[in-house]
Write a protein that holds these residues in place. Structure first.
Motif, short mmCIF file in Angstrom:
data_model
loop_
_atom_site.label_atom_id
_atom_site.label_comp_id
_atom_site.label_asym_id
_atom_site.label_seq_id
_atom_site.Cartn_x
_atom_site.Cartn_y
_atom_site.Cartn_z
N LEU A 107 0.83 -1.21 0.00
CA LEU A 107 0.00 0.00 0.00
C LEU A 107 0.86 1.25 0.00
CD1 LEU A 107 -2.71 1.44 0.23
CD2 LEU A 107 -2.60 1.12 2.72
N MET A 108 1.91 1.27 0.83
CA MET A 108 2.80 2.44 0.86
C MET A 108 3.54 2.62 -0.45
SD MET A 108 4.46 2.69 4.68
CE MET A 108 4.83 0.95 4.85
N ALA A 109 3.93 1.52 -1.08
CA ALA A 109 4.61 1.61 -2.37
C ALA A 109 3.70 2.29 -3.39
CB ALA A 109 5.02 0.22 -2.86
N ALA A 110 2.41 1.92 -3.39
CA ALA A 110 1.46 2.54 -4.31
C ALA A 110 1.30 4.03 -4.01
CB ALA A 110 0.11 1.83 -4.21
N LEU A 111 1.25 4.39 -2.73
CA LEU A 111 1.12 5.81 -2.35
C LEU A 111 2.35 6.60 -2.76
CD1 LEU A 111 -0.50 5.45 1.20
CD2 LEU A 111 -1.60 6.15 -0.93
N TRP A 112 3.55 6.04 -2.57
CA TRP A 112 4.76 6.71 -3.03
C TRP A 112 4.74 6.85 -4.54
CZ3 TRP A 112 7.78 9.53 -0.16
CH2 TRP A 112 8.02 9.22 1.18
N GLY A 113 4.20 5.84 -5.24
CA GLY A 113 4.08 5.91 -6.70
C GLY A 113 3.20 7.07 -7.14
N PHE A 114 2.08 7.27 -6.42
CA PHE A 114 1.23 8.42 -6.72
C PHE A 114 1.96 9.72 -6.41
CE2 PHE A 114 -2.35 5.31 -6.14
CZ PHE A 114 -2.80 5.39 -7.46
N GLY A 115 2.86 9.68 -5.40
CA GLY A 115 3.68 10.85 -5.11
C GLY A 115 4.60 11.21 -6.26
N ILE A 116 5.15 10.18 -6.92
CA ILE A 116 5.98 10.40 -8.11
C ILE A 116 5.16 11.10 -9.19
CG2 ILE A 116 7.22 9.28 -10.01
CD1 ILE A 116 7.95 7.05 -8.05
N GLN A 117 3.96 10.60 -9.43
CA GLN A 117 3.11 11.18 -10.46
C GLN A 117 2.73 12.62 -10.13
OE1 GLN A 117 -0.05 8.19 -10.73
NE2 GLN A 117 0.89 7.44 -12.61
N ALA A 118 2.48 12.88 -8.84
CA ALA A 118 2.19 14.26 -8.43
C ALA A 118 3.40 15.16 -8.67
CB ALA A 118 1.80 14.28 -6.95
N GLY A 119 4.58 14.64 -8.39
CA GLY A 119 5.80 15.41 -8.63
C GLY A 119 6.00 15.73 -10.11
N LEU A 120 5.69 14.77 -10.96
CA LEU A 120 5.82 15.01 -12.41
C LEU A 120 4.85 16.08 -12.88
CD1 LEU A 120 6.18 11.31 -13.63
CD2 LEU A 120 7.98 13.04 -13.52
N LEU A 121 3.65 16.11 -12.30
CA LEU A 121 2.67 17.13 -12.67
C LEU A 121 3.08 18.51 -12.16
CD1 LEU A 121 -0.67 15.22 -11.96
CD2 LEU A 121 0.29 15.80 -14.20
N LEU A 122 3.71 18.53 -10.99
CA LEU A 122 4.11 19.81 -10.39
C LEU A 122 5.41 20.35 -10.94
CD1 LEU A 122 3.31 19.06 -6.63
CD2 LEU A 122 2.13 20.71 -8.09
N ASP A 123 6.19 19.51 -11.60
CA ASP A 123 7.53 19.90 -12.05
C ASP A 123 7.55 21.19 -12.87
OD1 ASP A 123 10.31 19.59 -12.17
OD2 ASP A 123 10.15 18.62 -14.13
N PRO A 124 6.64 21.35 -13.84
CA PRO A 124 6.69 22.60 -14.61
C PRO A 124 6.34 23.84 -13.78
CG PRO A 124 5.44 20.90 -15.77
CD PRO A 124 5.63 20.42 -14.35
N VAL A 125 5.64 23.65 -12.67
CA VAL A 125 5.19 24.77 -11.84
C VAL A 125 6.20 25.10 -10.75
CG1 VAL A 125 3.35 25.61 -10.32
CG2 VAL A 125 2.80 24.12 -12.27
N ASN A 126 6.68 24.05 -10.06
CA ASN A 126 7.61 24.26 -8.95
C ASN A 126 8.66 23.15 -8.99
OD1 ASN A 126 8.95 24.54 -6.46
ND2 ASN A 126 7.10 25.31 -5.44
N HIS A 127 9.72 23.36 -9.73
CA HIS A 127 10.75 22.36 -9.94
C HIS A 127 11.44 21.98 -8.63
CE1 HIS A 127 13.78 20.12 -12.16
NE2 HIS A 127 14.72 20.75 -11.49
N TRP A 128 11.69 22.95 -7.77
CA TRP A 128 12.44 22.69 -6.55
C TRP A 128 11.67 21.83 -5.56
CZ3 TRP A 128 17.39 23.53 -6.69
CH2 TRP A 128 17.89 24.51 -7.55
#
Length: 223
Positions: A107-128
């Motif tokens: 379950l935690m692995a899946a949640l961290w995976g969604f965190g990766i996807q959230a990071g990819l979506l946020l990258d153009p807005v807030n890279h840091w």
């Protein structure tokens, strides 16, 4: 990951590792509590406080040594106490309690995976902000899947050994249980020999490929 120093990598993995171990052990205790054994709950082990689960050697010293000298994180936490006699259906419920730990890691692995996807979506807005989220997410996916697969090895005192012991006929289960004092030594020998990694890593990769954010994790750690 070649651009990171060993110290940076260790820091990157620290939070995912602590969470993976803490939630894993708390899950054992929580499920045991639901099934009639309140030992872990009474001893304060059904908690997300990592200090209640940390073993100085297994959680701190061994992981640090294996990471810096072998490039892999390997370790363990203090086992959650479970009294099978208090469970409603001792043999069956012990298997359920054992599976709770690896299940929490999945379950935690899946949640961290969604965190990766959230990071990819946020990258153009807030890279840091996005980059640490992506890398921490990748570390979280890897360590939780590895911990899940490792704990499902059918060897006592691992969770997979508990499950196997629950399904063996009582006579065979008694014989199998006698191996438990040597289980950790056997596991360490398998780890040092490289046999453990050669078996587990393909299973780890296959599991990761089923999770969100898998492409990032594979590119960072398996290419």
């Amino acid at each position: 990951m070649d651009t990171f120093t060993e110290l940076q990598l260790f820091a990157l993995f620290a939070v995912p590792v602590l969470l993976a171990i803490t939630v894993h052990e708390a899950a054992h205790g929580w499920v045991a509590h639901q099934l009639g054994d309140h030992t872990a709950h009474q001893r304060g082990r059904v908690t997300f406080n990592p200090l209640r689960h940390i073993d100085l050697i297994g959680t701190l010293l061994i992981p640090a040594l294996t990471f810096f000298f072998a490039g892999l994180l390997f370790g363990w936490a203090k086992p959650v106490p479970v009294n099978a006699r208090n469970l409603h259906h001792p043999r069956r419920d012990m298997a359920v309690v054992a599976l709770a730990g690896p299940g929490s890691n999945l379950l935690m692995a899946a949640l961290w995976g969604f965190g990766i996807q959230a990071g990819l979506l946020l990258d153009p807005v807030n890279h840091w902000f996005a980059v640490p989220l992506i890398y921490s997410g990748a570390a979280g996916v890897l360590i939780n899947v590895f911990l899940m697969v490792l704990n499902l090895v059918p060897l006592l005192p691992l969770d997979g050994g508990r499950v196997l012991n629950s399904f063996l006929p009582p006579r065979l289960a008694a014989i199998f249980s006698r191996l438990e004092p040597f289980g950790l030594l056997i596991l360490l020998l398998l780890f040092v020999s490289g046999l453990l990694s050669s078996v587990l890593l393909p299973l780890v990769r296959w599991t990761i490929e089923l999770l969100p954010g898998s492409r990032i994790v594979i590119d960072l750690f398996f290419v």
